[in-house]
Every structure is written in C-alpha cells, then in structure tokens.
Design a protein around this motif. Structure first.
Motif, PDB file in Angstrom:
ATOM      1  N   VAL A 156       0.876  -1.168   0.000  1.00  0.00           N
ATOM      2  CA  VAL A 156       0.000   0.000   0.000  1.00  0.00           C
ATOM      3  C   VAL A 156       0.907   1.210   0.000  1.00  0.00           C
ATOM      4  O   VAL A 156       1.894   1.238   0.727  1.00  0.00           O
ATOM      5  CB  VAL A 156      -0.922   0.039   1.253  1.00  0.00           C
ATOM      6  CG1 VAL A 156      -1.766   1.292   1.248  1.00  0.00           C
ATOM      7  CG2 VAL A 156      -1.810  -1.190   1.296  1.00  0.00           C
ATOM      8  N   ARG A 206     -16.234   4.270  -6.447  1.00  0.00           N
ATOM      9  CA  ARG A 206     -15.954   3.994  -5.038  1.00  0.00           C
ATOM     10  C   ARG A 206     -16.001   5.256  -4.158  1.00  0.00           C
ATOM     11  O   ARG A 206     -15.978   5.143  -2.931  1.00  0.00           O
ATOM     12  CB  ARG A 206     -14.579   3.339  -4.920  1.00  0.00           C
ATOM     13  CG  ARG A 206     -14.492   1.975  -5.590  1.00  0.00           C
ATOM     14  CD  ARG A 206     -13.047   1.490  -5.655  1.00  0.00           C
ATOM     15  NE  ARG A 206     -12.451   1.384  -4.331  1.00  0.00           N
ATOM     16  CZ  ARG A 206     -11.140   1.288  -4.107  1.00  0.00           C
ATOM     17  NH1 ARG A 206     -10.293   1.289  -5.130  1.00  0.00           N
ATOM     18  NH2 ARG A 206     -10.679   1.189  -2.878  1.00  0.00           N
ATOM     19  N   GLN A 234      -3.152   0.704  -9.381  1.00  0.00           N
ATOM     20  CA  GLN A 234      -4.109   0.306  -8.347  1.00  0.00           C
ATOM     21  C   GLN A 234      -3.817   1.019  -7.028  1.00  0.00           C
ATOM     22  O   GLN A 234      -4.739   1.410  -6.305  1.00  0.00           O
ATOM     23  CB  GLN A 234      -4.087  -1.204  -8.156  1.00  0.00           C
ATOM     24  CG  GLN A 234      -5.245  -1.720  -7.320  1.00  0.00           C
ATOM     25  CD  GLN A 234      -6.592  -1.345  -7.910  1.00  0.00           C
ATOM     26  OE1 GLN A 234      -6.862  -1.621  -9.075  1.00  0.00           O
ATOM     27  NE2 GLN A 234      -7.430  -0.690  -7.119  1.00  0.00           N
ATOM     28  N   SER A 273      -5.223   4.475  -7.383  1.00  0.00           N
ATOM     29  CA  SER A 273      -6.678   4.461  -7.257  1.00  0.00           C
ATOM     30  C   SER A 273      -7.110   4.302  -5.804  1.00  0.00           C
ATOM     31  O   SER A 273      -7.962   5.037  -5.297  1.00  0.00           O
ATOM     32  CB  SER A 273      -7.255   3.324  -8.111  1.00  0.00           C
ATOM     33  OG  SER A 273      -8.661   3.265  -7.997  1.00  0.00           O
ATOM     34  N   ASP A 274      -6.491   3.338  -5.103  1.00  0.00           N
ATOM     35  CA  ASP A 274      -6.863   3.072  -3.706  1.00  0.00           C
ATOM     36  C   ASP A 274      -6.571   4.272  -2.816  1.00  0.00           C
ATOM     37  O   ASP A 274      -7.409   4.659  -1.978  1.00  0.00           O
ATOM     38  CB  ASP A 274      -6.107   1.857  -3.184  1.00  0.00           C
ATOM     39  CG  ASP A 274      -6.558   0.555  -3.817  1.00  0.00           C
ATOM     40  OD1 ASP A 274      -7.649   0.531  -4.421  1.00  0.00           O
ATOM     41  OD2 ASP A 274      -5.808  -0.436  -3.713  1.00  0.00           O
ATOM     42  N   GLU A 275      -5.394   4.864  -2.963  1.00  0.00           N
ATOM     43  CA  GLU A 275      -5.025   5.990  -2.105  1.00  0.00           C
ATOM     44  C   GLU A 275      -5.899   7.211  -2.381  1.00  0.00           C
ATOM     45  O   GLU A 275      -6.254   7.957  -1.465  1.00  0.00           O
ATOM     46  CB  GLU A 275      -3.551   6.335  -2.291  1.00  0.00           C
ATOM     47  CG  GLU A 275      -2.592   5.292  -1.755  1.00  0.00           C
ATOM     48  CD  GLU A 275      -2.707   5.119  -0.248  1.00  0.00           C
ATOM     49  OE1 GLU A 275      -3.012   6.111   0.456  1.00  0.00           O
ATOM     50  OE2 GLU A 275      -2.486   4.001   0.237  1.00  0.00           O
ATOM     51  N   ASN A 280      -9.276   6.513  -0.763  1.00  0.00           N
ATOM     52  CA  ASN A 280      -9.178   6.620   0.695  1.00  0.00           C
ATOM     53  C   ASN A 280      -9.157   8.072   1.144  1.00  0.00           C
ATOM     54  O   ASN A 280      -9.806   8.443   2.137  1.00  0.00           O
ATOM     55  CB  ASN A 280      -7.909   5.913   1.193  1.00  0.00           C
ATOM     56  CG  ASN A 280      -7.999   4.403   1.068  1.00  0.00           C
ATOM     57  OD1 ASN A 280      -9.082   3.847   0.936  1.00  0.00           O
ATOM     58  ND2 ASN A 280      -6.851   3.742   1.094  1.00  0.00           N
TER      59      ASN A 280
END
Length: 486
Positions: free
Chosen positions: A16, A425, A469, A472-474, A477
């Motif tokens: 991460v 998301r 990815q 995108s995730d960070e 969040n």
C-alpha cells in the motif's frame, strides 16, 4: 509523455502506498466561499517547437491561442481562513515539474497569505502547444523560441494569472452538475492473437474489439457572484484535446471552440477551466463507423472541432439547467495534499535489449532525436535496477472537497478504467478526476500491458498497473476521509 525516474522500489514495502502527510479529520463546516479568477495567453510571440509527437515540428503561425485560466477558492468563517486552492488549467501537453516549482516560487514571493502547495496546474494535453523542456527534440536555434525561453515566459504568465485570480476573490456561490457527451473513443484496437494497437485498423478480419472502457459523463462546476452572474465554469471531460494533434501550428484544439461558444452565450469574460479526466487510452479520433460519422458532420456543416465542442457544450447545458437551481454560498472547502509512493514498472532484459536495438537504428538520423531519447530512458532505468533498490515514483496528490463534490488530481495519462473505479468507489455525489497535473507518463491497466503496443509498453510507462491500483486506492481513501462524518 515521459520523465526519468531514478530508482526502483522494494515492492514488499509498497503493498500500500504511504501517504507522507498526516491526514486529520476534515473540518467540513459550512463557511463563506470566496471566488476569484483570471485568464491569460500563454501563446508564444514567435516561431516555436511544439510538443506531442516524436518528430520535431515548428509552429510558425497561431491558429488559435493557447491560454491558462486560474480559479482561486477560499473558505472563511468570519475573518478566519479555513482553506484555499488555486486551480490553473493550461493548454499544454503536460505540466513539467520545473514549471510547477517555478510558479510556486513566484507566488510565494507575491502572495504571502497563500499556501503555495495548494496551487495546482493541469494540462489539457493539446499536442499543438510549445515544447518547454530542453533536450527532447532537435530544435533549430535561429529564429525559434527555445524551450527554456518558453518555460520562463510560461511560468511568469501563469503566476500573473494566479495573482490576479487571488486578488479578485470575493464572496461567491458554487453549483455542480452532470451532463453527457460522446467525445472520447477508446483508441486501442485488439486483434485475434491478443495484441493491441493504438489507433489500430478496425476493418480487418482479425479485429476483435476495442480494449477498454469509455466515460461519456461530463462533470461541471459553476461559480456565480452574489447577484447571480456566472463568473466561471470548470468542465471535466475524459478525453484529451488532440483532434488536430498532427498540425504544425499553435492550437488549443477543441477547448478553444468550447470557450468561444460559452462566452458568446454567457459573456466574453466567462472563465472556462478545461479539466481532462482519466483518459490515457482515449482520443477524440474515430475508431470505427468513420464514413457515417464524417457524412453527418459534413451534412451539418461542422468542422470536427466544432462537432466536438457542440457535444461538450450540449452536456454543459444539461448540467447548467439543473445546477443553477442549487447555488451554494456556504459550501465546505477542504483541500488535502499528500505525497504517495507508487511502485515503478520494472524493465525486463528483453525490453532493454529491444530498446538498445532501436537506439542503434534510430541514432543514424538526428531527426529521430525524440525517439532515441524515449528508448534511452528505458536503458537508463534498467541500469538503475541493476545498481540496486529503485526508489518509487513520488506523486503529489490533491484531493479537494467542495460541497458535495470531490476533485482529485494525478500526474499521468491515466487509463479510463482507473477513473471509473475511483468515481464508483467515491463517497462524493460527483467526483472530478484531473489527469496530467504533473509531467506523467501513460499509466495502463493489466489488460493493456498484456496487449502491448504504444501507451502500454515499458517506454510509455514509468508506473505500471500495480502502481495504478495503488493510486486508485489511495485517492479513494483520501476522498472518502473527507466524508467520514457524514
């Protein structure tokens, strides 16, 4: 577009990405919104090399001006400043890191009450705007504006616009809306053997389809003064402005037509910010049904640029019809800045061997300088890998909450699938994704890398799907942290 990166990350340490700023609970209290804006020409006054292709092109005429438009936002509770942002849209192919640094240095000197880290520049990705970085092209010296000269001119003009926008801020209102327009087409054709090609021919027996998604939503922000006069608008379209990318003339592409049309209806002083959404695998160029499309355009008496602008303005009208009924003078403004660490794409032995072969062949003719530089960067990256651990790509991420909407930036030509993922998301009512808020390179999906071809090969990518990815995730969040209390 590409930028050299010094080293390779330890992937075990990057399951991460690490956000290097402390993210605290957002203060999303309603506050008085202040708005200011300004626009300026960033058009050179003499012949200049233009960016976006592999071969050197010299623009000796200006078909329409390239501009920079600044929007200054500030939220206040009485005399207390709660947060700030200056968003600057530029008709350029990318935003070089040196330009961002230079603009911020100038603003730090001239606007001591502004946090210069909260200044964001983005490029529309027109391929008919000046080169601003030395060494990428073989550029004649006599009578041609050199990249360093243009970069200095650009930074000054952009800083001047930001100062004017900041000094012009007054109480205002904001609204948001959504329209739809077919502007982009996914430009990667896929064939029976699994390989993909950007702008690949589609009327072949072995053509099997278009590789990825398209996003035809048009996210729009509107800003009014207290009397209800429309001051500015920001339009987020998941398509780069490169319809006329092959020309040898300065041209802002379809955004010029969009601006002129909206100003003809809403006043010559209307400020129009052009925000390109996640669109690394998109283009306004037609991939199929070309003859039917061109017949209809011809029958309607439109140029291709006018056709695209008409569609965008139609989507803008859809959004405006709703948004003008909900104007917010007290929309919360929260602006978070984080540095996230993205794993870089590894260069294989086979890839570096292929790059060396191409360099040997292309180096025989100086006209190929841009291509040689492009392949040489792969060789240099491979050497750094062999030397030891490679550092990740540090990306400055901006996430802004403005009322019910989120705005998030990235450095890349980001494939659309990532943008759709982030929008789906996000807890925000609407999410604006702004790509090329930095120097960037293409950032492809796993499927694209398997298919290969320009935009998904290692020469095209500093960061690969693993990093995509993480990005995108960070981003999700950080966006969702601004809605945690809701």
């Amino acid at each position: 577009m590409l930028r050299a990166q010094p080293s390779r990350p330890s992937f075990s340490a990057l399951a991460v990405a690490t956000v290097l700023v402390s993210i605290v609970a957002a203060d999303c209290r309603a506050a008085e919104l202040h708005v200011g804006g300004a626009t300026t020409s960033i058009t050179p006054d003499r012949p200049v090399a233009i960016a976006g292709q592999m071969l050197t092109r010299i623009a000796r005429n200006v078909e329409n001006p390239v501009t920079a438009t600044a929007l200054a936002l500030e939220s206040r509770e009485g005399d207390k400043v709660l947060d700030q942002a200056i968003l600057i849209s530029c008709d350029l192919v990318t935003i070089d890191s040196a330009i961002i640094d230079q603009v911020r240095r100038l603003l730090k000197q001239r606007l001591p009450d502004l946090d210069s880290q909260k200044v964001v520049l983005n490029a529309t990705h027109t391929h008919t705007a000046p080169v601003m970085k030395e060494g990428e092209y073989e550029i004649p010296k006599d009578g041609i504006m050199q990249p360093t000269e243009y970069a200095d001119f650009l930074a000054k003009q952009v800083a001047d616009a930001a100062v004017k926008a900041w000094q012009a801020r007054k109480p205002g209102r904001v609204g948001w809306g959504l329209g739809h327009a077919v502007v982009a087409q996914n430009r990667r054709a896929v064939y029976a053997d699994g390989h993909a090609q950007m702008y690949g021919v589609t009327n072949l027996a072995n053509f099997r389809g278009i590789e990825g998604s398209e996003d035809q939503g048009v996210e729009v922000l509107f800003f009014w003064n207290p009397e209800g006069k429309l001051l500015a608008t920001a339009i987020n379209v998941a398509c780069p402005s490169q319809e006329v990318e092959g020309l040898s003339a300065v041209n802002a592409d379809f955004w010029h037509e969009v601006r002129e049309t909206l100003r003809s209806r809403h006043g010559k002083d209307l400020l129009v910010l052009a925000w390109t959404g996640a669109a690394g695998d998109q283009s306004p160029h037609l991939m199929y049904r070309k003859r039917a499309e061109e017949r209809m355009r011809t029958l309607r008496g439109l140029t291709r640029l006018k056709e695209l602008a008409t569609r965008i303005v139609g989507a803008w009208d859809e959004a405006y019809d709703g948004a003008r009924k909900e104007q917010h003078a007290d929309a919360p403004l929260v602006h978070k800045v984080a540095t996230i660490q993205l794993p870089v794409r590894v260069v294989s032995d086979a890839e570096v061997a292929a790059a060396k072969s191409k360099i040997e062949s292309l180096s025989k003719d100086p006209v190929n300088r841009r291509s040689v530089v492009w392949h040489q960067e792969v060789v240099d990256r491979h050497e750094r890998q062999k030397a030891g651990p490679v550092n990740p790509y540090p990306m400055e991420l901006h996430v802004i909450r403005l009322g019910d909407v989120a705005i998030a930036t990235n450095d890349f030509e980001l494939f659309t699938e990532y943008g759709i993922q982030m929008k789906a998301r996000s807890r925000a009512l609407q999410t604006f994704i702004i790509q090329l808020a930095g120097p960037g390179s293409y950032l492809p999906t796993e499927r694209a890398v398997r298919g290969g071809g320009y935009s998904a090969i290692v020469e095209s990518n500093l960061v690969g799907p693993e990093g995509g990815q993480v990005l995108s995730d960070e981003t999700v969040n950080l966006i969702n942290s601004l809605w945690q209390a809701n």
